[in-house]
Write an enzyme that holds these catalytic residues in place. Structure first.
Site, PDB file in Angstrom:
ATOM      1  N   ARG A 181       0.839  -1.212   0.000  1.00 33.15           N
ATOM      2  CA  ARG A 181       0.000   0.000   0.000  1.00 33.15           C
ATOM      3  C   ARG A 181       0.870   1.256   0.000  1.00 33.15           C
ATOM      4  O   ARG A 181       0.503   2.280  -0.574  1.00 33.15           O
ATOM      5  CB  ARG A 181      -0.897  -0.042   1.244  1.00 33.15           C
ATOM      6  CG  ARG A 181      -2.082   0.837   1.182  1.00 33.15           C
ATOM      7  CD  ARG A 181      -3.152   0.379   2.145  1.00 33.15           C
ATOM      8  NE  ARG A 181      -2.882   0.771   3.520  1.00 33.15           N
ATOM      9  CZ  ARG A 181      -3.750   0.584   4.526  1.00 33.15           C
ATOM     10  NH1 ARG A 181      -4.908   0.011   4.293  1.00 33.15           N
ATOM     11  NH2 ARG A 181      -3.462   0.967   5.732  1.00 33.15           N
ATOM     12  N   LYS A 196      11.503  -0.763   7.149  1.00 35.40           N
ATOM     13  CA  LYS A 196      11.819  -1.525   8.366  1.00 35.40           C
ATOM     14  C   LYS A 196      10.560  -2.287   8.784  1.00 35.40           C
ATOM     15  O   LYS A 196       9.643  -1.716   9.352  1.00 35.40           O
ATOM     16  CB  LYS A 196      12.268  -0.603   9.508  1.00 35.40           C
ATOM     17  CG  LYS A 196      12.805  -1.409  10.695  1.00 35.40           C
ATOM     18  CD  LYS A 196      12.451  -0.832  12.037  1.00 35.40           C
ATOM     19  CE  LYS A 196      11.141  -1.279  12.599  1.00 35.40           C
ATOM     20  NZ  LYS A 196      11.001  -2.705  12.981  1.00 35.40           N
ATOM     21  N   PRO A 197      10.521  -3.602   8.506  1.00 37.12           N
ATOM     22  CA  PRO A 197       9.352  -4.373   8.937  1.00 37.12           C
ATOM     23  C   PRO A 197       9.441  -4.714  10.417  1.00 37.12           C
ATOM     24  O   PRO A 197      10.480  -4.522  11.040  1.00 37.12           O
ATOM     25  CB  PRO A 197       9.431  -5.648   8.080  1.00 37.12           C
ATOM     26  CG  PRO A 197      10.862  -5.777   7.682  1.00 37.12           C
ATOM     27  CD  PRO A 197      11.515  -4.418   7.794  1.00 37.12           C
ATOM     28  N   THR A 254      -0.572   4.185  17.929  1.00 36.06           N
ATOM     29  CA  THR A 254      -0.581   5.637  18.107  1.00 36.06           C
ATOM     30  C   THR A 254       0.605   6.071  18.971  1.00 36.06           C
ATOM     31  O   THR A 254       1.229   7.106  18.705  1.00 36.06           O
ATOM     32  CB  THR A 254      -1.922   6.081  18.733  1.00 36.06           C
ATOM     33  OG1 THR A 254      -2.964   5.752  17.800  1.00 36.06           O
ATOM     34  CG2 THR A 254      -1.962   7.574  19.010  1.00 36.06           C
ATOM     35  N   GLU A 274      -0.495   6.018   9.762  1.00 38.01           N
ATOM     36  CA  GLU A 274      -1.708   5.186   9.845  1.00 38.01           C
ATOM     37  C   GLU A 274      -1.660   4.515  11.210  1.00 38.01           C
ATOM     38  O   GLU A 274      -0.898   3.560  11.405  1.00 38.01           O
ATOM     39  CB  GLU A 274      -1.718   4.146   8.716  1.00 38.01           C
ATOM     40  CG  GLU A 274      -1.818   4.737   7.325  1.00 38.01           C
ATOM     41  CD  GLU A 274      -3.143   5.411   7.049  1.00 38.01           C
ATOM     42  OE1 GLU A 274      -4.111   5.203   7.805  1.00 38.01           O
ATOM     43  OE2 GLU A 274      -3.210   6.182   6.076  1.00 38.01           O
ATOM     44  N   ARG A 302     -11.953 -11.001  11.526  1.00 38.57           N
ATOM     45  CA  ARG A 302     -10.966 -11.049  10.460  1.00 38.57           C
ATOM     46  C   ARG A 302      -9.593 -10.831  11.094  1.00 38.57           C
ATOM     47  O   ARG A 302      -9.436  -9.992  11.992  1.00 38.57           O
ATOM     48  CB  ARG A 302     -11.264  -9.909   9.468  1.00 38.57           C
ATOM     49  CG  ARG A 302     -10.406  -9.910   8.243  1.00 38.57           C
ATOM     50  CD  ARG A 302     -10.925  -8.884   7.264  1.00 38.57           C
ATOM     51  NE  ARG A 302     -10.679  -7.525   7.738  1.00 38.57           N
ATOM     52  CZ  ARG A 302      -9.809  -6.684   7.195  1.00 38.57           C
ATOM     53  NH1 ARG A 302      -9.106  -7.052   6.152  1.00 38.57           N
ATOM     54  NH2 ARG A 302      -9.656  -5.469   7.669  1.00 38.57           N
ATOM     55  N   CYS A 308      -6.507  -2.780  12.545  1.00 37.33           N
ATOM     56  CA  CYS A 308      -6.734  -1.411  13.026  1.00 37.33           C
ATOM     57  C   CYS A 308      -8.163  -0.952  12.750  1.00 37.33           C
ATOM     58  O   CYS A 308      -8.717  -0.145  13.480  1.00 37.33           O
ATOM     59  CB  CYS A 308      -5.760  -0.467  12.368  1.00 37.33           C
ATOM     60  SG  CYS A 308      -5.786  -0.619  10.587  1.00 37.33           S
ATOM     61  N   GLU A 407      -8.050   0.078  22.440  1.00 37.74           N
ATOM     62  CA  GLU A 407      -8.110  -0.724  21.229  1.00 37.74           C
ATOM     63  C   GLU A 407      -7.735  -2.154  21.637  1.00 37.74           C
ATOM     64  O   GLU A 407      -6.614  -2.390  22.090  1.00 37.74           O
ATOM     65  CB  GLU A 407      -7.104  -0.174  20.215  1.00 37.74           C
ATOM     66  CG  GLU A 407      -7.152  -0.870  18.878  1.00 37.74           C
ATOM     67  CD  GLU A 407      -6.011  -0.418  17.953  1.00 37.74           C
ATOM     68  OE1 GLU A 407      -4.977   0.056  18.446  1.00 37.74           O
ATOM     69  OE2 GLU A 407      -6.169  -0.570  16.739  1.00 37.74           O
TER      70      GLU A 407
HETATM   71  P1  NAP Z   1       3.870  -0.805  16.929  1.00 36.95           P
HETATM   72  O1  NAP Z   1       4.348  -1.383  18.185  1.00 36.95           O
HETATM   73  O2  NAP Z   1       3.646   0.652  16.861  1.00 36.95           O
HETATM   74  O3  NAP Z   1       4.903  -1.271  15.804  1.00 36.95           O
HETATM   75  C1  NAP Z   1       4.804  -0.862  14.463  1.00 36.95           C
HETATM   76  C2  NAP Z   1       6.194  -0.814  13.856  1.00 36.95           C
HETATM   77  O4  NAP Z   1       6.975   0.160  14.557  1.00 36.95           O
HETATM   78  C3  NAP Z   1       6.961  -2.131  13.975  1.00 36.95           C
HETATM   79  O5  NAP Z   1       7.796  -2.274  12.856  1.00 36.95           O
HETATM   80  C4  NAP Z   1       7.792  -1.896  15.229  1.00 36.95           C
HETATM   81  O6  NAP Z   1       8.928  -2.725  15.289  1.00 36.95           O
HETATM   82  C5  NAP Z   1       8.164  -0.440  15.043  1.00 36.95           C
HETATM   83  N1  NAP Z   1       8.550   0.251  16.270  1.00 36.95           N
HETATM   84  C6  NAP Z   1       8.210  -0.040  17.538  1.00 36.95           C
HETATM   85  N2  NAP Z   1       8.745   0.883  18.379  1.00 36.95           N
HETATM   86  C7  NAP Z   1       9.443   1.754  17.610  1.00 36.95           C
HETATM   87  C8  NAP Z   1      10.205   2.934  17.875  1.00 36.95           C
HETATM   88  N3  NAP Z   1      10.364   3.405  19.107  1.00 36.95           N
HETATM   89  N4  NAP Z   1      10.773   3.578  16.840  1.00 36.95           N
HETATM   90  C9  NAP Z   1      10.610   3.117  15.568  1.00 36.95           C
HETATM   91  N5  NAP Z   1       9.903   2.014  15.251  1.00 36.95           N
HETATM   92  C10 NAP Z   1       9.315   1.346  16.261  1.00 36.95           C
HETATM   93  O7  NAP Z   1       2.496  -1.442  16.466  1.00 36.95           O
HETATM   94  P2  NAP Z   1       2.117  -2.963  16.434  1.00 36.95           P
HETATM   95  O8  NAP Z   1       1.767  -3.394  17.804  1.00 36.95           O
HETATM   96  O9  NAP Z   1       3.165  -3.720  15.697  1.00 36.95           O
HETATM   97  O10 NAP Z   1       0.821  -2.920  15.508  1.00 36.95           O
HETATM   98  C11 NAP Z   1      -0.419  -2.720  16.031  1.00 36.95           C
HETATM   99  C12 NAP Z   1      -0.881  -1.279  15.918  1.00 36.95           C
HETATM  100  O11 NAP Z   1      -0.833  -0.854  14.577  1.00 36.95           O
HETATM  101  C13 NAP Z   1      -2.309  -1.135  16.334  1.00 36.95           C
HETATM  102  O12 NAP Z   1      -2.497   0.005  17.141  1.00 36.95           O
HETATM  103  C14 NAP Z   1      -3.051  -0.961  15.024  1.00 36.95           C
HETATM  104  O13 NAP Z   1      -4.281  -0.295  15.136  1.00 36.95           O
HETATM  105  C15 NAP Z   1      -2.054  -0.235  14.219  1.00 36.95           C
HETATM  106  N6  NAP Z   1      -2.312  -0.427  12.788  1.00 36.95           N
HETATM  107  C16 NAP Z   1      -2.809   0.637  12.092  1.00 36.95           C
HETATM  108  C17 NAP Z   1      -3.100   0.484  10.750  1.00 36.95           C
HETATM  109  C18 NAP Z   1      -3.652   1.637   9.967  1.00 36.95           C
HETATM  110  O14 NAP Z   1      -3.635   1.571   8.747  1.00 36.95           O
HETATM  111  N7  NAP Z   1      -4.147   2.695  10.587  1.00 36.95           N
HETATM  112  C19 NAP Z   1      -2.883  -0.728  10.108  1.00 36.95           C
HETATM  113  C20 NAP Z   1      -2.374  -1.781  10.842  1.00 36.95           C
HETATM  114  C21 NAP Z   1      -2.082  -1.604  12.199  1.00 36.95           C
HETATM  115  P3  NAP Z   1       8.832  -4.083  16.132  1.00 36.95           P
HETATM  116  O15 NAP Z   1       7.538  -4.737  15.756  1.00 36.95           O
HETATM  117  O16 NAP Z   1      10.010  -4.857  15.710  1.00 36.95           O
HETATM  118  O17 NAP Z   1       8.830  -3.666  17.566  1.00 36.95           O
END
Ligand code: NAP
Length: 506
Positions: A181, A196-197, A254, A274, A302, A308, A407
């Site tokens: 996307r 960076k995944p 967030t 996002e 799903r 999200c 959430e």
């Molecule tokens: P996350 O903890 O924010 O992680 C997202 C990405 O950021 C991962 O690659 C993570 O790496 C990285 N990351 C974590 N801490 C970081 C930091 N301090 N600096 C830079 N990068 C950092 O989110 P998640 O728990 O993986 O995903 C769930 C969240 O994503 C939910 O709140 C969901 O609603 C949201 N989301 C939003 C959308 C949208 O389109 N709005 C779509 C999908 C998900 P690591 O995983 O290796 O820690």
């Protein structure tokens, strides 16, 4: 580091022939068109959440590797920005076709590292490639304007230009689609990127870029830097602050989005964020209840609730509440089949990691301790492993409970009874999240009022799935900034330039 290697080596004994035979499984990062180790040779294991087996090891890259990737992307931008829109469209179309040809191989990798059922993984690949196809079409329609000038001898020319290097940070819940996307749009615009995944799901990203390479994406245009959670913050900081980066495109929580936004602000960088949602799913008395229930299953279960845009709060009118709960309970019993994603018939896999399980359990336990009633589920399905959580339905939820505001990001449907439209709106809008919302009604006036008054970036009327490549996806309030998909998705990666052409009469 040695300890990590030691641990990984021990787990690698569990490495099965299933993983070995995976066609697109990579064990190196992808920078400058080459498969690369970390500069210090560090690695981390990627595990299958269904059984904790190690699928493989990938480089645990640090700032030094990320800096190299940014420099490479910066150099590649100098020629990629001069490619024609038609050339970029053709490459995107080839990438789209290759992904579709490899849908089963991509889905295998996706299921192994994210846990989602194979059918759902295939669905994500098809959904994700739709963005490559859409942006292949869109690339040739990124146009400017000529605005009538107030002077007889001058022209106002407005043109769009690619921003440059885009830093991309993606989550684990849709590890393929969250990349396509963004990358589909930025490639169409003429930008380059460093991705960076998440630590949990780097293998899908690497599989996707293998196909991008085969499709003819030039070296250095798309790069993937893999990092463990230990390095996420330091690499993320560099990806935000390096002067060669023009924009940070992030999908995730967030809280992390807020940190990245702060760092991007130092360099007055563009951001596309996002972030988390807190979607209300509102059912009014006139709704077609069977449809509302079918859509509720999709909107909640799903991806096992790890979405999200997933319905986070079910607001059901008191006149249909009992009937809705009865129907929901029946459908959950029939349709939520918990198990490893590779097992036929399974519809709900494990949660992605122990942190997610602890978060979901904590929210449910808090609600139950404060009086919420469990209709079905409510516990870890220990017989399957420590990451499987039962599909859960909760009623009697009150504002004093954490689950009322948070959430959930898991397979827990939280149901609340309302009396009238005004109350439904007030409860729905009483959150800082503003991503998706869902309304079920046959009253046309009510459709317009809800569409107008819901403070969310997306409103689904009588539908539980809103995301599609043609539509602008994104949130308001603390759910983010910017849009993905649609023509707006490409515009996010362009700067507008105004050229005043004067003295045209001389
Ligand atoms: P996350 O903890 O924010 O992680 C997202 C990405 O950021 C991962 O690659 C993570 O790496 C990285 N990351 C974590 N801490 C970081 C930091 N301090 N600096 C830079 N990068 C950092 O989110 P998640 O728990 O993986 O995903 C769930 C969240 O994503 C939910 O709140 C969901 O609603 C949201 N989301 C939003 C959308 C949208 O389109 N709005 C779509 C999908 C998900 P690591 O995983 O290796 O820690």
């Amino acid at each position: 580091m040695d300890l990590l290697r030691f641990g990984a080596a021990r787990h690698l004994q569990l490495f099965t022939t299933t993983y070995r035979s995976m066609h697109l499984l990579k064990n190196k990062a992808f920078v400058d068109g080459k498969w690369q180790h970390a500069a210090n040779n560090a690695v981390f294991p990627v595990t299958n959440p269904a059984d904790d087996t190690v699928i493989g090891e990938v480089p645990d890259m640090s700032e030094k590797d990320a800096k190299f990737a940014i420099d490479v992307a910066s150099k590649a931008f100098k020629s990629w920005r001069d490619s024609t829109a038609r050339e970029r469209a053709n490459i995107l179309r080839k990438w789209n076709n290759l992904c579709l040809e490899n849908v089963d191989h991509l889905a295998e990798v996706l299921t192994a590292e994210s846990g989602k059922p194979l059918a759902e993984a295939k669905g994500e690949v098809i959904y994700g490639t739709s963005f490559l196809e859409y942006f292949a079409d869109t690339a040739r329609h990124v146009t400017g304007e000529i605005i009538p000038s107030p002077w007889p001898n001058k022209q106002i020319l407005v043109t769009r230009h690619p921003i440059g290097v885009i830093s991309i940070i993606t989550p684990w819940n849709f590890p393929f689609a969250m990349i396509t996307r963004k990358v589909g749009a930025l490639l169409a615009a003429g930008c380059t990127c460093v991705i960076k995944p998440s630590e949990d799901t780097p293998l899908t990203a690497l599989a996707a870029v293998e196909l991008a390479k085969q499709a003819g994406v030039p070296d250095g245009v798309v790069n993937v830097v893999t990092t463990s959670r230990n390095n996420a913050a330091s690499v993320g900081k560099l990806l935000c602050e390096d002067p060669a980066v023009g924009c940070i495109s992030f999908t995730g929580s967030t809280n992390v989005g807020r940190i990245l936004y702060g760092m991007a602000a130092k360099g007055i960088k563009r951001v596309s964020l996002e972030l988390g949602g807190n979607a209300p799913f509102i059912v009014f008395p006139s709704a077609d209840l069977e449809n509302a229930l079918d859509q509720a299953m999709l909107a909640k279960f799903r991806n096992n609730g790890q979405a999200c845009v997933g319905a986070n709060r079910f607001l059901i009118h008191e006149s249909v509440f009992d009937k809705f709960i009865e129907g929901f309970k029946g459908r959950i019993g029939k349709k939520c089949i918990l198990g490893p994603g590779t097992k036929a018939g399974v519809t709900c896999g494990p949660l992605v990691n122990k942190m997610q399980v602890d978060k979901v359990s904590g929210l449910v336990d808090d609600a139950v301790s404060k009086g919420a009633k469990v209709v079905v589920g409510g516990k870890v399905a220990k017989e399957l492993g420590d990451k499987f959580y039962q599909s859960t339905l909760l009623v009697d939820v009150k504002p004093s409970m954490e689950i009322y505001h948070e959430e959930v990001f898991g397979p827990v449907a939280v149901c609340y009874k309302f009396k009238d439209e005004a109350e439904a709106l007030e409860v729905a809008n009483s959150t800082r999240g503003g991503l998706a919302s869902y309304v079920f009604t046959k009253d046309l006036g009510q459709v317009f009022r809800m569409s107008q008054k819901l403070e969310f970036g997306m409103v689904g009327i009588n539908d539980g799935i809103v995301s599609v490549a043609e539509a602008p996806f994104g949130g308001i309030k603390e759910s983010g900034i910017g849009r993905e998909g649609s023509k707006h998705g490409v515009e996010e990666y362009t700067d507008i330039k105004y050229t005043l052409m004067s003295a045209l009469d001389k």
